[in-house]
Scaffold this active site. Structure first.
Site, short mmCIF file in Angstrom:
data_model
loop_
_atom_site.label_atom_id
_atom_site.label_comp_id
_atom_site.label_asym_id
_atom_site.label_seq_id
_atom_site.Cartn_x
_atom_site.Cartn_y
_atom_site.Cartn_z
N ARG A 1 0.86 -1.19 0.00
CA ARG A 1 0.00 0.00 0.00
C ARG A 1 0.89 1.23 0.00
O ARG A 1 2.11 1.13 0.10
CB ARG A 1 -0.87 0.01 1.26
CG ARG A 1 -0.03 -0.10 2.53
CD ARG A 1 -0.83 0.19 3.77
NE ARG A 1 -0.11 -0.16 4.99
CZ ARG A 1 0.83 0.55 5.56
NH1 ARG A 1 1.24 1.70 5.03
NH2 ARG A 1 1.41 0.15 6.67
N ARG B 1 6.16 13.31 11.95
CA ARG B 1 4.76 12.92 12.18
C ARG B 1 4.28 13.66 13.43
O ARG B 1 4.71 13.35 14.54
CB ARG B 1 4.64 11.42 12.44
CG ARG B 1 5.02 10.58 11.26
CD ARG B 1 4.59 9.14 11.54
NE ARG B 1 5.10 8.25 10.52
CZ ARG B 1 4.63 7.04 10.30
NH1 ARG B 1 3.65 6.56 11.05
NH2 ARG B 1 5.14 6.27 9.37
#
Ligand code: ADP
Length: 447
Positions: free
Chosen positions: A291, A337
């Protein structure tokens, strides 16, 4: 090309996919839970469908509701994003059975790589080096003890269906093996509904290095260089950079070739990432993600390739029109992040954003669902923003990242911005001299 794509996800990644679609002239359908009615991707999408209540199992994991939404809106493709149903082979199959294109790999490859034991066997077959350990699943305590003697200590027991840094237990001596095995099995059963586990040598000071690839399922495959994701807490990535400060051009080319040859042989379609641990000049396969990955923007920044656009083109049947020699890695990129968590205790901090100002300027990219007045719901992953910075070289990138973090205002909730500021000011980070254990040691969480 597709006319309408349904985005089966939420948050920053849903927005990211919407942006790629818009730039390709493709209409988008957002699906959302009742908790996400005010989300930015829902506001921006051409159409939006509410698919259920907040709990993921009732909305973002609700295959029937998502397929119904796709059918009702006449979407001709579904992009699953990251997490949720993105690595669910049964969902990919259902999508295709409904005559809708799945923007991702074949269900067969998702299934193969989703089981880490099968994935390691496939990797070995395809000529990719693996971490030494058990051949397949470990069934009994006696077998585990025998393998432990062979592999040596420390070792790590891992769940075949594990993910997100969960389902792993380290054992430092023979006395710890039985207990670690039973804890790992119980946790794996509870979290993933599968108690199959395997054993690997626990590497002492590796870096996490992963190779981004793109295949079209028609014989073409390229790699976009590597990402270094060694800055981790609880086996989860916190900061990523590309290229890795630890590799030279020859090592980069060699591992890139190993990966592309293997994926050509497999006939892999779409974007994918092969993850390695790298120690003393050697690469060891740990898993493959079939993915898009959260950290994909750093590869996009250094290669100037839009990975989501390529995924969409490939799903629509196009051949890859980028050759390996066209891929030029330029400069350096780092991603932080940023999560809605207390930077010291890591407790989640959902709540309303009272004030919002994102950094900008040359080489700065912010992938975030936040806006002033938005309320971060308490039901989902705490990632609220990815600050991605590009520079001509690592030093420029670091200076730009420092500047961008200091400019970033997210008012109303606590975030991990202060933690990122502290990490990037550390000498070991500045020198690029770190391994997967460094962050936790520096934070005093590990000896
Ligand atoms: P997940 O699918 O949960 O992300 P991975 O297999 O990708 O699990 O591993 C995640 C992280 O766990 C790695 O980046 C690394 O920090 C640590 N890890 C996994 N396997 C090993 C190992 N054999 N030795 C040392 N650390 C490991």
């Amino acid at each position: 090309m597709f006319e309408k794509v349904l985005i089966a996800n939420r948050g920053e990644i849903a927005l990211r996919i919407h942006r790629a679609c818009q730039e390709m002239g493709i209409q988008t359908v957002a699906v959302h839970s009742t908790a996400d009615a005010e989300a930015m991707h829902v506001r921006l999408a051409d159409e939006a469908v509410c698919i259920g209540p907040p709990a993921p199992k009732d909305s973002y994991l609700n295959k029937a509701a998502i397929l119904t939404a796709a059918t009702l809106t006449g979407a001709d493709a579904i992009h699953p994003g990251v997490g949720f149903l993105s690595e669910n082979a049964a969902f990919a199959e259902m999508v295709e059975e409904h005559g809708i294109a799945f923007i991702g790999p074949s269900p067969e490859h998702i299934r193969m790589m989703g089981d880490k034991i099968e994935a390691k066997e496939a990797a070995r077959r395809l000529g990719i080096p693996c971490v030494p350990g058990s051949d397949g699943a470990v069934e009994t305590d006696a077998e585990a003890l025998r393998i432990a003697e062979e592999v040596g200590f420390p070792l790590i027991i891992k769940a075949a269906s594990g993910g997100g840094g969960r389902g792993m237990k380290v054992a430092y001596s023979i006395d710890e093996v039985k207990t670690a095995l039973s804890i790992c099995r119980t946790e794996a059963k509870a979290a993933f509904g599968d108690d199959a586990v395997y054993i690997e040598r626990y590497l002492a000071k590796p870096r996490h290095i992963e190779v981004q690839l793109l295949g079209d399922g028609q014989g073409n495959c390229i790699h976009l260089g590597e990402r270094d994701c060694s800055i981790q807490r609880r086996h989860q990535k916190v900061i990523e950079e590309a290229p890795s400060p630890a590799l030279n051009a020859t090592q980069r080319r060699r591992i890139g070739e190993t990966v592309t040859n293997a994926m050509k042989e497999l006939g892999y379609r779409s974007a994918g990432t092969i993850e390695f641990l790298y120690e003393d000049g050697e690469f060891f396969f740990i898993e493959m993600n079939t993915r898009l990955q959260v950290e994909h923007p750093i590869s996009e920044m250094v290669c100037s390739i839009d990975l989501v656009r390529e995924q969409i083109r490939i799903a629509a049947g196009a051949q890859l029109d980028i050759r390996q020699e066209d891929v030029k890695i330029q400069g350096h990129a780092i991603e932080c992040r940023i999560t809605a968590e207390d930077p010291d205790s890591f407790l989640p901090t959902p709540g309303r954003i009272t004030d919002y100002h994102a950094p900008g300027g040359l080489g700065v990219r912010v992938d975030s669902q936040l806006y002033s007045g938005y309320a971060v719901p308490p039901f989902y992953d705490s990632l609220v923003s990815k600050l991605v910075v590009h520079g001509q070289n690592r030093n420029e990138c670091l200076m730009r990242l420092r500047r961008s973090l200091s400019e970033y205002v997210i008012g109303g909730i606590k975030t991990t911005i202060p933690l990122h500021q502290r990490i990037i000011a550390e000498k070991r980070f500045i020198d690029g001299d770190y391994d997967i254990h460094w962050l936790e040691k520096w934070m005093g969480l590990k000896k």
